[in-house]
Scaffold this active site. Sequence first.
Site, PDB file in Angstrom:
ATOM      1  N   PRO A  99     -27.136  15.609  17.915  1.00  0.00           N
ATOM      2  CA  PRO A  99     -26.098  14.652  18.321  1.00  0.00           C
ATOM      3  C   PRO A  99     -25.587  13.850  17.124  1.00  0.00           C
ATOM      4  CG  PRO A  99     -28.022  14.510  19.769  1.00  0.00           C
ATOM      5  CD  PRO A  99     -28.412  15.385  18.613  1.00  0.00           C
ATOM      6  N   VAL A 100     -24.279  13.661  17.068  1.00  0.00           N
ATOM      7  CA  VAL A 100     -23.659  12.936  15.960  1.00  0.00           C
ATOM      8  C   VAL A 100     -23.872  11.434  16.142  1.00  0.00           C
ATOM      9  CG1 VAL A 100     -21.469  12.423  14.806  1.00  0.00           C
ATOM     10  CG2 VAL A 100     -21.943  14.739  15.625  1.00  0.00           C
ATOM     11  N   GLY A 103     -28.836   8.789  14.662  1.00  0.00           N
ATOM     12  CA  GLY A 103     -30.025   8.468  13.881  1.00  0.00           C
ATOM     13  C   GLY A 103     -30.924   9.658  13.635  1.00  0.00           C
ATOM     14  N   LEU A 104     -30.427  10.872  13.920  1.00  0.00           N
ATOM     15  CA  LEU A 104     -31.231  12.077  13.755  1.00  0.00           C
ATOM     16  C   LEU A 104     -30.818  12.898  12.531  1.00  0.00           C
ATOM     17  CD1 LEU A 104     -31.458  13.240  17.485  1.00  0.00           C
ATOM     18  CD2 LEU A 104     -33.099  11.859  16.197  1.00  0.00           C
ATOM     19  N   GLY A 105     -29.989  12.316  11.671  1.00  0.00           N
ATOM     20  CA  GLY A 105     -29.648  12.982  10.413  1.00  0.00           C
ATOM     21  C   GLY A 105     -28.669  14.127  10.545  1.00  0.00           C
ATOM     22  N   SER A 106     -27.706  14.005  11.452  1.00  0.00           N
ATOM     23  CA  SER A 106     -26.773  15.115  11.691  1.00  0.00           C
ATOM     24  C   SER A 106     -25.913  15.423  10.471  1.00  0.00           C
ATOM     25  CB  SER A 106     -25.883  14.821  12.898  1.00  0.00           C
ATOM     26  OG  SER A 106     -25.106  13.645  12.692  1.00  0.00           O
ATOM     27  N   SER A 107     -25.382  14.391   9.807  1.00  0.00           N
ATOM     28  CA  SER A 107     -24.507  14.648   8.655  1.00  0.00           C
ATOM     29  C   SER A 107     -25.283  15.268   7.499  1.00  0.00           C
ATOM     30  CB  SER A 107     -23.823  13.350   8.199  1.00  0.00           C
ATOM     31  OG  SER A 107     -24.768  12.412   7.714  1.00  0.00           O
ATOM     32  N   ALA A 109     -27.972  17.195   7.756  1.00  0.00           N
ATOM     33  CA  ALA A 109     -28.290  18.579   8.101  1.00  0.00           C
ATOM     34  C   ALA A 109     -27.082  19.482   7.881  1.00  0.00           C
ATOM     35  CB  ALA A 109     -28.777  18.661   9.544  1.00  0.00           C
ATOM     36  N   ASP A 150     -32.752  11.461   4.241  1.00  0.00           N
ATOM     37  CA  ASP A 150     -32.312  12.457   5.219  1.00  0.00           C
ATOM     38  C   ASP A 150     -32.065  13.809   4.562  1.00  0.00           C
ATOM     39  OD1 ASP A 150     -32.416  10.291   6.873  1.00  0.00           O
ATOM     40  OD2 ASP A 150     -30.396  10.515   7.687  1.00  0.00           O
TER      41      ASP A 150
END
EC number: 2.7.1.36
Length: 316
Positions: A99-100, A103-107, A109, A150
Amino acid sequence: MITCSAPGKIFLFGEHAVVYGKTAIACAIDIRAHVTIEEINSPAVQMKGPGGNVDLNQRKHPYIYAAVEKFRHLADLPPEDATTASGSGICIDIHSEIPVGSGLGSSSAVTIATLKSLDVFYGTNLKLDEIARMGHQVEEDVQGRASPTDTFVSTFGGLVRIPDRVKLDFFDAPIVIGNTRKFSSTRKLVSNVASLKERHPQVINQIMDTIGTIAETGVKYVTTNDFTTVGELMNINQGLLDSIGVGSFELSELVYASRKAGALGSKITGAGGGGCMIALCEHKNLSRVAHSIKRAGGDSFICRTSNSGVRVDKEK
């Protein structure tokens, strides 16, 4: 055609305190961003969209654009202005499970998977530490200021102690993630904490020291897979994060719902204020915790920590 992927990440301990040089522990998770690059007849760099290919655009695709610009120093990419060029080009297709703005580091990744795909496609043979460093530079180009955490975790995977970025023995754990679907600005939250620290330095400094101590203490327990103690420390860490104002009503609802359903520990991950929380669970309670988070108003999904960093998924 080349497809590479890179993982998202969670913070088990230490977010916000790590800004002030304290210890934190982050870990890759098994949800990933996938980037495919294939050759096209047009002499351009394009993005695959639902209605067909479109030219790469700095405003619409900032991280991909910055990654491509970095690579122009390493390989013979199609020119940015291809109106007078000839020959072939590339099309970049992004598919992310992360999910964008959560807080899960999408950008990070997406950035790392793009750099690895370009590396394999053009045969530049970059080392992983070079990809991690370049990924951090891309994030700084786009955001103005960015932590290397990240991009490091997305590159190398596994469990990482911050700020020295040392890989620890792997913590193999099931995690339930709850998403508030509320966007929050990391920059604003970090700024708010800094202002609070200026007004109450003695109090906030002690809180930051304690958060760092929790992370340092947690190293022993994550590397021995002591779920019960890790959960206890996560809960203490969450209370301190609430005390510095980075929680929210929606996050608290999900945190307490998960604990009531049997989570061993739960807390926010990342900057807070919205985005996601994580719950560490025994296998027998995973579904119950996930359903409880949904009943409390969040989206939920089950994942695992992952020892896998960026990787080549398909090459032909």
